[in-house]
Design a protein around this motif. Structure first.
Motif, mmCIF file in Angstrom:
data_model
loop_
_atom_site.group_PDB
_atom_site.id
_atom_site.type_symbol
_atom_site.label_atom_id
_atom_site.label_comp_id
_atom_site.label_asym_id
_atom_site.label_seq_id
_atom_site.Cartn_x
_atom_site.Cartn_y
_atom_site.Cartn_z
ATOM 1 N N TYR A 1 40.664 37.579 41.315
ATOM 2 C CA TYR A 1 41.061 36.351 42.013
ATOM 3 C C TYR A 1 41.148 36.674 43.496
ATOM 4 C CZ TYR A 1 42.615 34.086 37.645
ATOM 5 O OH TYR A 1 42.681 33.511 36.393
ATOM 6 N N LEU A 2 40.573 35.821 44.326
ATOM 7 C CA LEU A 2 40.611 36.028 45.775
ATOM 8 C C LEU A 2 41.195 34.813 46.478
ATOM 9 C CD1 LEU A 2 37.009 37.430 46.461
ATOM 10 C CD2 LEU A 2 39.086 38.722 45.970
ATOM 11 N N GLY A 3 41.972 35.064 47.528
ATOM 12 C CA GLY A 3 42.478 33.961 48.348
ATOM 13 C C GLY A 3 42.944 34.491 49.693
ATOM 14 N N ARG A 4 43.012 33.627 50.661
ATOM 15 C CA ARG A 4 43.511 33.976 52.000
ATOM 16 C C ARG A 4 44.721 33.135 52.327
ATOM 17 N NH1 ARG A 4 40.454 36.449 56.273
ATOM 18 N NH2 ARG A 4 38.535 37.237 55.348
ATOM 19 N N GLY A 5 45.561 33.636 53.238
ATOM 20 C CA GLY A 5 46.734 32.858 53.641
ATOM 21 C C GLY A 5 47.591 32.561 52.419
ATOM 22 N N ALA A 6 48.095 31.343 52.345
ATOM 23 C CA ALA A 6 48.980 30.991 51.225
ATOM 24 C C ALA A 6 48.233 30.981 49.889
ATOM 25 C CB ALA A 6 49.624 29.641 51.490
ATOM 26 N N MET A 7 46.903 31.054 49.942
ATOM 27 C CA MET A 7 46.142 31.135 48.691
ATOM 28 C C MET A 7 46.115 32.567 48.142
ATOM 29 S SD MET A 7 45.297 28.069 48.046
ATOM 30 C CE MET A 7 46.507 27.233 49.056
ATOM 31 N N PHE A 8 46.496 33.539 48.969
ATOM 32 C CA PHE A 8 46.558 34.914 48.477
ATOM 33 C C PHE A 8 47.641 35.064 47.398
ATOM 34 C CE2 PHE A 8 48.529 39.222 49.546
ATOM 35 C CZ PHE A 8 47.880 39.854 48.492
ATOM 36 N N LYS B 1 36.408 44.093 50.909
ATOM 37 C CA LYS B 1 35.441 45.134 51.256
ATOM 38 C C LYS B 1 36.107 46.483 51.498
ATOM 39 C CE LYS B 1 34.304 42.429 55.184
ATOM 40 N NZ LYS B 1 35.351 41.507 54.873
ATOM 41 N N HIS B 2 37.427 46.539 51.386
ATOM 42 C CA HIS B 2 38.127 47.811 51.554
ATOM 43 C C HIS B 2 38.328 48.511 50.206
ATOM 44 C CE1 HIS B 2 38.683 46.905 55.744
ATOM 45 N NE2 HIS B 2 39.094 45.696 55.392
ATOM 46 N N GLY B 3 37.570 48.142 49.233
ATOM 47 C CA GLY B 3 37.687 48.824 47.941
ATOM 48 C C GLY B 3 37.271 47.977 46.756
ATOM 49 N N PRO B 4 37.971 46.848 46.531
ATOM 50 C CA PRO B 4 37.737 46.108 45.288
ATOM 51 C C PRO B 4 36.297 45.636 45.100
ATOM 52 C CG PRO B 4 39.644 45.236 46.455
ATOM 53 C CD PRO B 4 39.071 46.287 47.320
ATOM 54 N N ILE B 5 35.529 45.514 46.181
ATOM 55 C CA ILE B 5 34.155 45.008 46.030
ATOM 56 C C ILE B 5 33.329 45.931 45.120
ATOM 57 C CG2 ILE B 5 33.091 46.102 48.081
ATOM 58 C CD1 ILE B 5 31.892 43.205 48.603
ATOM 59 N N ALA B 6 33.781 47.168 44.988
ATOM 60 C CA ALA B 6 33.088 48.102 44.086
ATOM 61 C C ALA B 6 33.164 47.618 42.640
ATOM 62 C CB ALA B 6 33.710 49.489 44.213
ATOM 63 N N LEU B 7 34.120 46.753 42.340
ATOM 64 C CA LEU B 7 34.262 46.259 40.954
ATOM 65 C C LEU B 7 33.284 45.126 40.650
ATOM 66 C CD1 LEU B 7 38.165 46.043 40.732
ATOM 67 C CD2 LEU B 7 36.690 47.738 39.644
ATOM 68 N N VAL B 8 32.660 44.585 41.695
ATOM 69 C CA VAL B 8 31.839 43.386 41.489
ATOM 70 C C VAL B 8 30.554 43.738 40.727
ATOM 71 C CG1 VAL B 8 30.459 41.644 42.693
ATOM 72 C CG2 VAL B 8 32.764 42.210 43.511
ATOM 73 N N ASP B 9 30.357 43.048 39.608
ATOM 74 C CA ASP B 9 29.084 43.138 38.868
ATOM 75 C C ASP B 9 28.901 41.828 38.104
ATOM 76 O OD1 ASP B 9 30.665 43.193 36.619
ATOM 77 O OD2 ASP B 9 30.495 45.345 36.309
ATOM 78 N N GLU B 10 27.813 41.718 37.347
ATOM 79 C CA GLU B 10 27.499 40.434 36.679
ATOM 80 C C GLU B 10 28.546 40.088 35.617
ATOM 81 O OE1 GLU B 10 25.260 42.992 36.777
ATOM 82 O OE2 GLU B 10 24.092 42.218 38.472
ATOM 83 N N ALA B 11 29.250 41.113 35.139
ATOM 84 C CA ALA B 11 30.163 40.858 34.016
ATOM 85 C C ALA B 11 31.556 40.416 34.471
ATOM 86 C CB ALA B 11 30.287 42.134 33.183
ATOM 87 N N THR B 12 31.819 40.469 35.772
ATOM 88 C CA THR B 12 33.179 40.197 36.239
ATOM 89 C C THR B 12 33.273 38.857 36.957
ATOM 90 O OG1 THR B 12 33.411 42.572 36.560
ATOM 91 C CG2 THR B 12 35.089 41.186 37.581
ATOM 92 N N PRO B 13 33.838 37.832 36.319
ATOM 93 C CA PRO B 13 34.020 36.569 37.032
ATOM 94 C C PRO B 13 34.972 36.754 38.218
ATOM 95 C CG PRO B 13 34.434 36.292 34.685
ATOM 96 C CD PRO B 13 34.331 37.762 34.938
ATOM 97 N N TYR C 1 45.731 38.310 27.873
ATOM 98 C CA TYR C 1 45.548 39.761 27.775
ATOM 99 C C TYR C 1 44.220 40.224 28.373
ATOM 100 C CZ TYR C 1 49.002 38.578 24.179
ATOM 101 O OH TYR C 1 50.063 38.038 23.508
ATOM 102 N N ILE C 2 43.673 39.438 29.278
ATOM 103 C CA ILE C 2 42.475 39.879 30.008
ATOM 104 C C ILE C 2 42.947 40.538 31.295
ATOM 105 C CG2 ILE C 2 40.421 39.104 31.278
ATOM 106 C CD1 ILE C 2 40.195 36.805 29.278
ATOM 107 N N HIS C 3 42.372 41.697 31.596
ATOM 108 C CA HIS C 3 42.767 42.373 32.824
ATOM 109 C C HIS C 3 42.325 41.554 34.036
ATOM 110 C CE1 HIS C 3 41.809 45.225 36.168
ATOM 111 N NE2 HIS C 3 43.117 45.244 36.079
ATOM 112 N N ALA C 4 43.233 41.304 34.951
ATOM 113 C CA ALA C 4 42.898 40.505 36.137
ATOM 114 C C ALA C 4 43.661 41.047 37.335
ATOM 115 C CB ALA C 4 43.277 39.039 35.897
ATOM 116 N N GLU C 5 43.047 40.936 38.505
ATOM 117 C CA GLU C 5 43.684 41.378 39.749
ATOM 118 C C GLU C 5 43.538 40.295 40.793
ATOM 119 O OE1 GLU C 5 45.328 44.131 40.147
ATOM 120 O OE2 GLU C 5 44.723 45.121 38.294
ATOM 121 N N GLY C 6 44.558 40.131 41.592
ATOM 122 C CA GLY C 6 44.476 39.212 42.724
ATOM 123 C C GLY C 6 44.365 40.011 44.018
ATOM 124 N N TYR C 7 43.479 39.589 44.894
ATOM 125 C CA TYR C 7 43.319 40.284 46.181
ATOM 126 C C TYR C 7 43.307 39.288 47.326
ATOM 127 C CZ TYR C 7 42.177 44.692 43.973
ATOM 128 O OH TYR C 7 42.242 45.845 43.252
#
Ligand code: F6R
Length: 604
Positions: free
Chosen positions: A465-472, A499-511, A487-493
Motif C-alpha cells: 500500500y502506498l500513500g503520501r501525506g495523510a494518505m500514508f 525507491k529507497h528499498g521496497p521497490i525491490a519487492l515489485v513484481d507481477e505477483a504483488t498488487p 492473513y495476507i502479508h501486506a506493508e504500507g509505505y
C-alpha cells in the motif's frame, strides 16, 4: 484481553453466563468456561476454541445453578487447551482472570514447595491456590482473598467462587477492567457494562486496586488497603440493543456501514451546526506548546493523520508514538505539553501506561476514547469522546473514522485558538467536516468497483500500500486491515520512500494499492505509481473521478467521491476497509474474530 463474568442470581445462571460471554467474546476466543456452585460443590465446564464449543458441551452436560462465574480466554500463559481454560481450580476455589500475574513463577514454586499440585500452565491457577491456602489456614473468604491479592503483582481482574459459600462471588481489579452490576435481588460482576447489558444497566465502576464481594443482598467494596468504601452507582445507557448484527453477515460489515452515523454522532460533540463553531472541550490549545499523541495499532494511524492536521492547520508541534515504545524510553516531555491518548477501548495496557507516565510527570493528559466509562476516560484530565457505539469486530473501522473525525474537529478548534484562522475560516472548515458523513455514505454505496479487485488481491501472497501525506497513515491502516483479517502479508509505505528499498519487492505477483486523491500531492504519487508500472507492478489506484482520468490503462481504479483534502482521510478510509473485508470473506476467514487477536489488549 479475556472477558469475565460472575453472577449471584435467583434464576438459573448457565445460559446467562454464556450470554454474557457472547458479548465479551470479542476480547478473546481461545477457550471458554463456566463454574457454578451446586449443592455446596463447584462444578465446571470448559471447552477449547469458540464459545459455541462450550455451548455444545453444556447442551450435553448442563450445569443447573444460580451462582456462577464465566470466562472467555485470550491465551497468555499456556497454550489454548481445556486444561488451561478458565475457571482454574484449587481445593475449594475457582477463579477466572483477565490479565497477567507477573510474579506467578516464584509464587508457583513456593506453593509447589508446600506440596500443592498444579494442573495447568496458567498464571491464574496460582491465584486459586493462594486463596485456597488462606482458607485452609482458617481465614474467612474475603480475608483470604485480600491476603492472596496482596501477594500478586501484574495486571488483573478476577472473579472467584468459593465452595461452601452458596451466595458469594468475589472480584478484584488492578490494571484490568471490572464493573459491578446491580439487579433485582441479583448481583453481577463483569469486564464491562456491555457484558452485563442483558441483565442490568445499573453499574458501579471500581477504582484500580478495589476488591468486592457480591451476594444476594448487595455488594461490599474494599479499596487496596482493605478499607470498606463506597463507589458511585451509575445508570449507563442500555447497550443491549446496539450489539446485534442486524441483516449484516459480519459485525465488521455492519460497522463499516455504521460509519456515517458514527462520524455524525461524534462530530455533534464538537461542532455547533448552527454557528459552525468548533469546541475544544475546555482545552486551550493556545496554551499548549506541544502535542504528544500515544496510541497503538489503528488508533496510532488515526493519530498520525491527526499530526498532519494539528501541524498544518494549527501550527502545533505534534508527535505521535506507539505507546509500547513511548513508555519504555525517557521522552523529553515537559509540562506545557498535552499528552493525548487515542483508544477505542480506553483500556489498552500500553496506552494507559504511557498516559500514567505523563501524568506522574505533571503533564496534562487527555484521551480520545470510544468508551466513556473506561479506565483512560476516568484517569485523564480531559476526555475527548468518539461516539461510534460499541465496536465488536476485532478489526477497527468505525472507531477509526470517528477518531479521525474528532481529531479533525479538534485541529480546527486549535487553529482558531492559536490565531491561525479566523471565525469565517473556522466556519468554512467546520462546514466541510460536516459533509464527511454524507460522503462516507456515498463511498460505502459506491463499492461496485471493489469485488473484481478483491478477487485479484485474494490470490496474492504479498500486497503493498502506498500513500503520501495523510494518505500514508491510510496506507499503513490498509495494510494492517488486510493482514489481520485475511492473513495476507501486506506493508504500507510512504510513496516517496518506495525507491529507497521496497521497490525491490515489485513484481507481477504483488498488487500495489496506491491511495491518491487528486490533491496537491497527486502528481508526486502518480510518478511513484509510474515507477512501479515500469517495473511490471500491478497497480490498483484508489482516487476520485479527477484522479482516475490520469490513470494509465493498465491500472485498475477504485473511485471515491471527490472531497476537500481536509476530509479525504475519512472518505478514502472506506475502500481500504471494504477491500480488506471482501478479501477476507472470499478467503473464508473468520472476519470478526481473526486468529490470535483480541479486541481489547489489556496486557503488554
Ligand atoms: C486493528 C485494531 C488494533 C487497535 C489497537 C488499539 O484493527 O483494532 O490495532 O487499534 O489494539 O486498541 P484501542 O483503540 O482499543 O486502544
Amino acid at each position: 484481553m479475556c472477558g469475565i463474568i460472575g453472577i449471584v442470581g435467583k434464576a438459573p445462571v448457565s445460559e446467562r453466563l454464556v450470554e454474557s460471554l457472547r458479548r465479551l467474546e470479542y476480547r478473546g476466543y481461545d477457550s471458554a468456561g463456566i463454574a457454578a456452585l451446586i449443592g455446596g460443590r463447584i462444578e465446571r465446564r470448559r471447552a477449547e476454541g469458540k464459545l459455541r464449543n462450550l455451548e455444545a458441551l453444556l447442551a450435553e452436560d448442563p450445569l443447573e445453578a444460580t451462582v456462577g462465574i464465566g470466562h472467555t480466554r485470550w491465551a497468555t500463559h499456556g497454550a489454548p487447551s481445556v486444561r488451561n481454560a478458565h475457571p482454574q481450580m484449587a481445593g475449594r476455589v475457582a477463579v477466572v482472570h483477565n490479565g497477567i500475574i507477573e510474579n506467578f513463577a516464584p509464587l508457583k514454586a513456593q506453593l509447589q514447595a508446600q506440596g500443592r499440585h498444579f494442573e495447568s500452565d496458567t498464571d491464574t491457577e496460582v491465584v486459586a491456590h493462594l486463596i485456597d491456602r488462606e482458607l485452609a489456614r482458617g481465614l474467612e473468604p474475603v480475608a483470604a482473598f485480600k491476603v492472596a491479592l496482596d501477594q500478586l503483582s501484574g495486571a488483573y481482574a478476577l472473579a472467584v467462587l468459593v465452595q461452601g459459600e452458596e451466595s458469594l462471588v468475589m472480584g478484584a481489579r488492578r490494571g484490568s477492567p471490572l464493573v459491578v452490576g446491580e439487579g433485582q435481588g441479583e448481583m453481577f460482576i463483569g469486564t464491562d457494562a456491555l457484558g452485563l447489558g442483558p441483565f442490568t444497566n445499573r453499574i458501579i465502576h471500581l477504582d484500580d486496586g478495589d476488591f468486592v464481594a457480591i451476594n444476594h443482598e448487595g455488594v461490599r467494596i474494599f479499596d487496596r488497603s482493605g478499607q470498606k468504601v463506597d463507589r458511585a452507582l451509575r445508570v449507563v445507557p442500555a447497550a443491549s440493543a446496539l450489539v446485534e448484527k442486524g441483516n449484516y453477515r459480519h459485525f465488521m460489515e455492519k460497522e463499516i456501514h455504521d460509519q456515517p452515523d458514527a462520524c455524525q454522532h461524534t462530530l455533534s460533540a464538537y461542532i455547533d451546526p448552527i454557528s459552525n463553531t468548533v469546541a475544544s472541550r475546555g482545552v486551550d490549545f493556545a496554551a499548549i506548546d506541544r502535542l504528544q499523541i500515544v496510541a497503538c495499532g489503528t488508533a496510532s494511524y488515526a493519530g498520525m493523520i491527526g499530526r498532519y492536521l494539528f501541524e498544518s492547520l494549527a501550527g502545533l508541534q505534534t508527535d505521535v508514538e506507539i505507546a509500547s515504545e513511548f513508555r519504555y524510553r525517557e521522552p523529553a516531555l515537559r509540562p506545557g505539553a498535552l499528552a493525548l491518548a487515542i483508544s477505542q477501548s480506553g483500556e489498552t495496557a500500553d496506552t494507559l501506561a504511557a498516559l500514567r507516565w505523563c501524568k506522574e510527570r505533571g503533564i496534562m493528559t487527555a484521551a480520545l476514547v470510544n468508551s466513556p466509562e473506561s479506565t483512560m476516560a476516568r484517569e485523564v484530565d480531559v476526555v475527548f469522546p468518539t461516539h461510534a457505539g460499541p465496536e465488536i469486530g476485532v478489526a477497527s473501522t468505525k472507531a477509526f473514522t470517528s477518531q479521525v473525525a474528532a481529531l479533525t474537529a479538534l485541529a480546527i478548534a486549535a487553529a482558531r485558538q492559536r490565531g491561525r484562522i479566523d471565525a469565517d475560516e473556522e466556519a468554512r472548515l467546520a462546514g466541510v467536516l460536516l459533509e464527511a458523513p454524507r460522503l462516507i455514505a456515498d463511498a460505502i454505496l459506491d463499492d461496485g468497483w471493489i469485488p473484481a479487485i478483491a478477487q485479484d488481491i485474494a490470490k496474492a501472497r504479498d500486497v503493498l500500500y502506498l500513500g503520501r501525506g495523510a494518505m500514508f497513515p491510510l496506507a499503513l491502516e490498509g495494510a494492517l486491515k488486510l493482514k489481520e483479517i485475511s492473513y495476507i502479508h501486506a506493508e504500507g509505505y510512504a510513496a516517496g520512500e518506495l525507491k529507497h528499498g521496497p521497490i525491490a519487492l515489485v513484481d507481477e505477483a504483488t498488487p500495489i494499492i496506491v491511495i491518491a486523491p487528486s490533491d496537491a500531492l497527486f502528481d508526486k504519487t502518480s510518478s511513484n505509481m509510474s515507477e512501479v508500472i515500469a517495473r511490471g507492478g500491478r497497480v490498483v489506484l484508489i482516487t476520485d473521478a479527477q484522479g482516475a482520468t490520469h490513470a494509465p490503462d493498465s491500472v485498475k481504479t477504485v473511485i471515491v467521491p471527490a472531497c476537500d483534502p481536509l476530509i479525504a482521510p475519512l472518505v478514502f478510509a472506506v475502500p481500504i476497509q471494504v477491500i480488506a473485508y471482501q478479501v477476507a470473506v472470499l478467503k473464508g476467514a473468520d472476519v470478526d474474530q481473526p486468529r490470535n487477536l483480541a479486541k481489547s489488549v489489556t496486557v503488554e
